[in-house]
Enzyme design. Structure first.
Site, PDB file in Angstrom:
ATOM      1  N   ARG A  69       0.855  -1.181   0.000  1.00  7.56           N
ATOM      2  CA  ARG A  69       0.000   0.000   0.000  1.00  7.56           C
ATOM      3  C   ARG A  69       0.895   1.235   0.000  1.00  7.56           C
ATOM      4  O   ARG A  69       1.988   1.229   0.554  1.00  7.56           O
ATOM      5  CB  ARG A  69      -0.872   0.032   1.254  1.00  7.56           C
ATOM      6  CG  ARG A  69      -2.070  -0.902   1.210  1.00  7.56           C
ATOM      7  CD  ARG A  69      -3.012  -0.614   2.373  1.00  7.56           C
ATOM      8  NE  ARG A  69      -2.467  -0.966   3.652  1.00  7.56           N
ATOM      9  CZ  ARG A  69      -2.055  -0.109   4.581  1.00  7.56           C
ATOM     10  NH1 ARG A  69      -2.155   1.189   4.373  1.00  7.56           N
ATOM     11  NH2 ARG A  69      -1.563  -0.529   5.714  1.00  7.56           N
ATOM     12  N   TYR A 197      -0.914  -3.846  -7.195  1.00  6.68           N
ATOM     13  CA  TYR A 197      -0.766  -4.530  -5.907  1.00  6.68           C
ATOM     14  C   TYR A 197      -2.087  -4.541  -5.131  1.00  6.68           C
ATOM     15  O   TYR A 197      -2.775  -3.509  -5.035  1.00  6.68           O
ATOM     16  CB  TYR A 197       0.333  -3.864  -5.053  1.00  6.68           C
ATOM     17  CG  TYR A 197       0.267  -4.382  -3.632  1.00  6.68           C
ATOM     18  CD1 TYR A 197       0.777  -5.649  -3.336  1.00  6.68           C
ATOM     19  CD2 TYR A 197      -0.380  -3.677  -2.633  1.00  6.68           C
ATOM     20  CE1 TYR A 197       0.642  -6.166  -2.070  1.00  6.68           C
ATOM     21  CE2 TYR A 197      -0.515  -4.187  -1.361  1.00  6.68           C
ATOM     22  CZ  TYR A 197      -0.003  -5.442  -1.084  1.00  6.68           C
ATOM     23  OH  TYR A 197      -0.159  -5.973   0.175  1.00  6.68           O
ATOM     24  N   LYS A 206      -9.647  -2.074   1.511  1.00  6.23           N
ATOM     25  CA  LYS A 206      -9.350  -0.885   2.312  1.00  6.23           C
ATOM     26  C   LYS A 206     -10.070   0.353   1.758  1.00  6.23           C
ATOM     27  O   LYS A 206     -10.548   1.190   2.522  1.00  6.23           O
ATOM     28  CB  LYS A 206      -7.840  -0.631   2.344  1.00  6.23           C
ATOM     29  CG  LYS A 206      -7.004  -1.806   2.869  1.00  6.23           C
ATOM     30  CD  LYS A 206      -7.324  -2.148   4.294  1.00  6.23           C
ATOM     31  CE  LYS A 206      -6.294  -3.124   4.866  1.00  6.23           C
ATOM     32  NZ  LYS A 206      -6.666  -3.588   6.217  1.00  6.23           N
ATOM     33  N   HIS A 226     -11.276  -1.339  11.393  1.00 10.72           N
ATOM     34  CA  HIS A 226     -10.149  -2.229  11.061  1.00 10.72           C
ATOM     35  C   HIS A 226     -10.035  -3.283  12.165  1.00 10.72           C
ATOM     36  O   HIS A 226      -9.106  -3.253  12.977  1.00 10.72           O
ATOM     37  CB  HIS A 226      -8.875  -1.368  10.981  1.00 10.72           C
ATOM     38  CG  HIS A 226      -7.692  -2.062  10.390  1.00 10.72           C
ATOM     39  ND1 HIS A 226      -6.405  -1.609  10.571  1.00 10.72           N
ATOM     40  CD2 HIS A 226      -7.571  -3.165   9.617  1.00 10.72           C
ATOM     41  CE1 HIS A 226      -5.551  -2.396   9.943  1.00 10.72           C
ATOM     42  NE2 HIS A 226      -6.232  -3.347   9.353  1.00 10.72           N
ATOM     43  N   SER A 248      -1.702  -2.776  11.531  1.00  6.98           N
ATOM     44  CA  SER A 248      -1.161  -3.793  10.640  1.00  6.98           C
ATOM     45  C   SER A 248       0.046  -4.475  11.280  1.00  6.98           C
ATOM     46  O   SER A 248       0.862  -3.818  11.925  1.00  6.98           O
ATOM     47  CB  SER A 248      -0.732  -3.157   9.311  1.00  6.98           C
ATOM     48  OG  SER A 248      -1.862  -2.654   8.653  1.00  6.98           O
ATOM     49  N   CYS A 250       0.148  -6.474  13.755  1.00  5.78           N
ATOM     50  CA  CYS A 250       0.104  -6.609  15.211  1.00  5.78           C
ATOM     51  C   CYS A 250      -0.780  -7.769  15.649  1.00  5.78           C
ATOM     52  O   CYS A 250      -1.188  -7.840  16.817  1.00  5.78           O
ATOM     53  CB  CYS A 250      -0.341  -5.305  15.857  1.00  5.78           C
ATOM     54  SG  CYS A 250       0.922  -4.030  15.735  1.00  5.78           S
ATOM     55  N   ASP A 277      -9.953  -8.864   9.520  1.00  5.33           N
ATOM     56  CA  ASP A 277      -9.388  -7.555   9.160  1.00  5.33           C
ATOM     57  C   ASP A 277     -10.392  -6.409   9.256  1.00  5.33           C
ATOM     58  O   ASP A 277     -10.021  -5.312   9.634  1.00  5.33           O
ATOM     59  CB  ASP A 277      -8.819  -7.617   7.735  1.00  5.33           C
ATOM     60  CG  ASP A 277      -7.860  -6.476   7.416  1.00  5.33           C
ATOM     61  OD1 ASP A 277      -6.945  -6.221   8.229  1.00  5.33           O
ATOM     62  OD2 ASP A 277      -8.033  -5.818   6.380  1.00  5.33           O
ATOM     63  N   ARG A 371       1.770 -12.010   0.000  1.00  4.32           N
ATOM     64  CA  ARG A 371       0.441 -12.272   0.557  1.00  4.32           C
ATOM     65  C   ARG A 371      -0.185 -13.524  -0.028  1.00  4.32           C
ATOM     66  O   ARG A 371       0.196 -13.992  -1.097  1.00  4.32           O
ATOM     67  CB  ARG A 371      -0.487 -11.099   0.212  1.00  4.32           C
ATOM     68  CG  ARG A 371      -0.067  -9.773   0.798  1.00  4.32           C
ATOM     69  CD  ARG A 371      -0.791  -9.476   2.063  1.00  4.32           C
ATOM     70  NE  ARG A 371      -0.248  -8.337   2.791  1.00  4.32           N
ATOM     71  CZ  ARG A 371      -0.859  -7.799   3.851  1.00  4.32           C
ATOM     72  NH1 ARG A 371      -1.985  -8.281   4.293  1.00  4.32           N
ATOM     73  NH2 ARG A 371      -0.306  -6.792   4.484  1.00  4.32           N
ATOM     74  N   ASN A 499      -3.268 -16.340  24.397  1.00 10.38           N
ATOM     75  CA  ASN A 499      -4.061 -15.109  24.526  1.00 10.38           C
ATOM     76  C   ASN A 499      -5.507 -15.413  24.916  1.00 10.38           C
ATOM     77  O   ASN A 499      -6.224 -14.531  25.408  1.00 10.38           O
ATOM     78  CB  ASN A 499      -4.026 -14.309  23.221  1.00 10.38           C
ATOM     79  CG  ASN A 499      -2.639 -13.748  22.949  1.00 10.38           C
ATOM     80  OD1 ASN A 499      -1.869 -13.518  23.894  1.00 10.38           O
ATOM     81  ND2 ASN A 499      -2.307 -13.543  21.690  1.00 10.38           N
TER      82      ASN A 499
HETATM   83  P1  GTP Z   1      -2.871  -6.745   8.574  1.00  9.93           P
HETATM   84  O1  GTP Z   1      -3.434  -7.986   7.959  1.00  9.93           O
HETATM   85  O2  GTP Z   1      -1.753  -6.136   7.778  1.00  9.93           O
HETATM   86  O3  GTP Z   1      -3.904  -5.721   8.946  1.00  9.93           O
HETATM   87  O4  GTP Z   1      -2.141  -7.161   9.966  1.00  9.93           O
HETATM   88  P2  GTP Z   1      -2.550  -8.213  11.099  1.00  9.93           P
HETATM   89  O5  GTP Z   1      -2.921  -7.443  12.325  1.00  9.93           O
HETATM   90  O6  GTP Z   1      -3.479  -9.266  10.624  1.00  9.93           O
HETATM   91  O7  GTP Z   1      -1.150  -8.830  11.418  1.00  9.93           O
HETATM   92  P3  GTP Z   1      -0.660 -10.331  11.461  1.00  9.93           P
HETATM   93  O8  GTP Z   1      -1.560 -11.241  12.258  1.00  9.93           O
HETATM   94  O9  GTP Z   1      -0.309 -10.765  10.077  1.00  9.93           O
HETATM   95  O10 GTP Z   1       0.689  -9.979  12.278  1.00  9.93           O
HETATM   96  C1  GTP Z   1       1.441 -10.957  12.692  1.00  9.93           C
HETATM   97  C2  GTP Z   1       2.666 -10.475  13.399  1.00  9.93           C
HETATM   98  O11 GTP Z   1       2.393 -10.345  14.780  1.00  9.93           O
HETATM   99  C3  GTP Z   1       3.690 -11.557  13.258  1.00  9.93           C
HETATM  100  O12 GTP Z   1       4.971 -10.988  13.319  1.00  9.93           O
HETATM  101  C4  GTP Z   1       3.394 -12.434  14.489  1.00  9.93           C
HETATM  102  O13 GTP Z   1       4.484 -13.191  14.840  1.00  9.93           O
HETATM  103  C5  GTP Z   1       3.062 -11.371  15.520  1.00  9.93           C
HETATM  104  N1  GTP Z   1       2.128 -11.868  16.566  1.00  9.93           N
HETATM  105  C6  GTP Z   1       0.820 -12.180  16.426  1.00  9.93           C
HETATM  106  N2  GTP Z   1       0.281 -12.571  17.605  1.00  9.93           N
HETATM  107  C7  GTP Z   1       1.270 -12.479  18.515  1.00  9.93           C
HETATM  108  C8  GTP Z   1       1.339 -12.716  19.921  1.00  9.93           C
HETATM  109  O14 GTP Z   1       0.371 -13.077  20.583  1.00  9.93           O
HETATM  110  N3  GTP Z   1       2.547 -12.506  20.529  1.00  9.93           N
HETATM  111  C9  GTP Z   1       3.645 -12.083  19.829  1.00  9.93           C
HETATM  112  N4  GTP Z   1       4.777 -11.906  20.489  1.00  9.93           N
HETATM  113  N5  GTP Z   1       3.622 -11.852  18.497  1.00  9.93           N
HETATM  114  C10 GTP Z   1       2.452 -12.034  17.858  1.00  9.93           C
HETATM  115 MN    MN Z   2      -4.238  -9.734   8.700  1.00  8.03          MN
HETATM  116 MN    MN Z   3      -5.427  -4.709   7.753  1.00  7.63          MN
END
Ligand code: GTP
Ligand code: MN
Ligand code: MN
Length: 587
Positions: A69, A197, A206, A226, A248, A250, A277, A371, A499
């Site tokens: 993006r 992309y 989005k 989001h 994103s 996280c 998402d 992706r 979690n």
């Molecule tokens: P978008 O799809 O871009 O909106 O992002 P998203 O929020 O879906 O992110 P995604 O789940 O792909 O992010 C994953 C990242 O967060 C990776 O680096 C994972 O290893 C990390 N992650 C996810 N859950 C945890 C957790 O509970 N603990 C830790 N330490 N890392 C986590």
């Molecule tokens: Mn995601």
């Molecule tokens: Mn997203």
């Protein structure tokens, strides 16, 4: 296909502008999609993968300058600059249209225009909204057919209505200097040029489901967020639904597909994915907040997805999936990405299309933002309510970000307005985990910084007003932080499946089953109320990540104060008051 006058008129205008050789209406049939897949493979636009190992799966590579993006080239073209607000790029609509039409003019020459009617949300659901995307890319057609509900049924539901979102995508020459992703919220229109992309060209996601929809939601009294949506089923078979907004990368997709720890599984706990998402939420006939996932598939980050980190996501990509910018294993015609396993292919092609040996090469095989586009129905834990047009009732809204320090593992806001405050001050750090250095804090209110289609101050106000309407039926609002680091830079909390232990406390709070400690920032769990059974994790460590450090929060309050100045007179008085209360509590 349709006699809708507003559609036909717009289509004629766009045809005259971009001058395609032919027009193809996407009817949603498998025969038509299969013919397009074959055509894309014959031209090299896509590569068909091993039918036995990855049935119905394809690989696509975007241009090397077109892999993510582009926030800097994303514009909200409201008539008044003030309506776009301080957190968006703005362009005056008339000059924006002129510039975009000049770029788009004649750009379909020698090409086909595909007309994609699509529904965001189950077709015919009271939540659902219709869009039409015009594109000259088969890759876009095939992705849209996974991510949204596409086809003739959409025209039937639309009838003669003028309430639909116009989307024009022109691939042009993928020229970065002329790349624009422009939104005209007052005209229900999106124009995207010079990109191929996903995030820039799958206009339902989005662009529509967040930027345009957040604006529609403000005007019509609902919310586009989001957020992931998940259901937690307890041993009695009762299911409670929560939504969660994280920036994103996280962990939304991870949390949405969570696999409960063994002890919980044995006791009969289950987690059901509704969305990973985006959530559209409105007040139901019973006065509660109900949510749907407007999408029909997952557009997830591939690197790091593996059998341990997210087996449900991995399983979801095993059929009918389009992979973008991952490595191509030539030995068995499959795909590979960093973090999939410890066995990279030697005879492969990297995401740029160059020969690649994963054992010896020092460049990455897959782009870090590569992706998968996978159908939601493949997901082993997809909720039986996924296709339910009425949505699911939401008990709790969870905010969260990546904070090495300061923010406790979980806390509950005191009430709705305090919860809106908690969402508005969300932030994520760029962490150097190896050294434990504290990174730069980027404020990302409600994880909507790149996605809010109007003035963020008005958006906060809309949240406050939704709370007034919901009254005592409002979901409870929480904040989580899975990312606290120890002195060596390691994550303290195990995260992922564990979690669920935190989600359990959240649900218990919603039902008034468990107490809490009141702190300066809100309610924090008593350490003994988080179930640590079956986990090698001491209660003292837990206490350390539940603690609220007043010095750190005083620094935080200064950061919030500074951030809030951006919004000037548009900052709702309610949030100002919450900040003052926080400061008073810290004294
Ligand atoms: P978008 O799809 O871009 O909106 O992002 P998203 O929020 O879906 O992110 P995604 O789940 O792909 O992010 C994953 C990242 O967060 C990776 O680096 C994972 O290893 C990390 N992650 C996810 N859950 C945890 C957790 O509970 N603990 C830790 N330490 N890392 C986590
Ligand atoms: Mn995601
Ligand atoms: Mn997203």
């Amino acid at each position: 296909m349709t006699k809708n006058p507003s559609v036909l008129k717009w289509l004629e205008d766009m045809k005259a502008l971009v001058t395609p050789d032919q027009v193809v209406w996407i009817d949603g049939s498998e025969e038509q999609l299969e013919a397009l897949r074959k055509e894309a493979c014959s031209t090299g636009e896509m590569i068909k993968l091993n039918e036995e190992k990855l049935p119905g799966c394809y690989l696509h590579r975007t241009a090397v300058n077109d892999v993510a993006r582009v926030e800097g080239r994303t514009f909200i073209c409201a008539r008044k600059e003030e309506d776009a607000g301080p957190t968006n790029h703005w362009m005056e609509p008339q000059s924006a249209y002129k510039m975009l039409y000049d770029i788009a003019r004649g750009s379909y020459k020698g090409r086909t225009m595909y007309v994609i009617p699509y529904s965001m949300g189950p077709i015919g659901s009271p939540f659902a909204k219709i869009g039409v995307e015009l594109t000259d890319s088969i890759y876009v057609v095939l992705n849209m057919a996974i991510m949204t509900r596409v086809g003739n049924k959409v025209w039937e539901v639309l009838g003669d209505s003028e309430d639909w979102v116009r989307g024009l995508h022109c691939k042009c020459d993928i020229d970065e200097e002329k790349r624009y992703i422009c939104h005209f919220p007052e005209d229900n229109t999106i124009i995207s040029v010079n990109s191929g992309y996903g995030g820039n060209v799958l206009l339902g996601k989005k662009c529509f489901a967040l930027r345009i929809a957040s604006f529609l939601g403000k005007n019509e009294g609902w919310m586009a967020e989001h957020m992931l949506i998940l259901g937690i089923e307890n041993p009695k078979g009762e299911i409670k639904y929560v939504t969660a907004a994280f920036p994103s990368a996280c962990g939304k997709t991870n949390l949405a597909m969570l696999i409960p720890p063994e002890g919980y599984r044995k006791n009969g706990y289950k987690v059901w994915t509704v969305g990973d998402d985006i959530a559209w939420m409105r007040i139901g006939p019973d006065g509660r907040l109900w949510a749907i996932n407007p999408e029909n598939g997952f557009f997830g980050v591939a690197p790091g997805t593996n059998e341990k980190s997210n087996p449900n996501a991995l399983h979801t990509t095993k059929a009918g999936t389009i992979f973008t910018n991952v490595a191509h294993n030539l030995d068995d015609n499959t795909v590979w990405w960093e973090g999939l396993d410890k066995n990279p292919p030697e005879n492969a092609v990297d995401w740029k299309g160059n020969p690649w040996n994963g054992k010896t090469s020092d460049v990455k095989g897959a782009h870090p933002n590569s992706r998968f586009t996978a159908p939601a129905k493949n997901c082993p834990c997809i909720s039986p309510k996924f296709d339910d047009g009425a949505g699911v009732p939401i008990s709790a809204i969870i905010f969260g970000g990546r904070r090495a320090q300061t923010t406790p593992l979980v806390y509950q806001s005191r009430d709705w307005n305090n919860g809106v405050f908690v969402g508005s001050i969300m932030a994520s750090e760029t962490t150097a985990a190896a050294t434990g250095a504290v990174g730069v804090v980027r404020r990302d209110p409600m994880a909507m910084l790149p996605f809010c289609g109007y003035h963020m101050g008005d958006y906060f106000k809309h949240w406050i007003e939704m709370g007034e309407k919901l009254g005592d039926k409002a979901p409870k609002i929480f904040n989580v932080n899975w990312f606290r680091l120890d002195e060596d830079g390691n994550f303290i909390w195990p995260g992922f499946g564990d979690n669920l232990r935190v989600l359990e406390w959240i649900i218990d709070r919603c039902e008034g089953k468990v107490g809490a400690e009141e702190t300066a920032i809100g309610y924090v769990p008593k350490a003994e109320d988080i179930n640590l059974e079956g986990l090698d994790f001491s209660i003292d460590t837990l206490k350390s990540i539940l603690a609220v450090n007043k010095d750190q929060w005083a620094t935080e309050a200064e950061g919030i104060e500074e951030f809030y100045t951006k919004f000037g007179g548009k900052l709702p008085a309610e949030l100002r008051k919450e900040l003052d209360t926080l400061k008073a509590n810290l004294k």
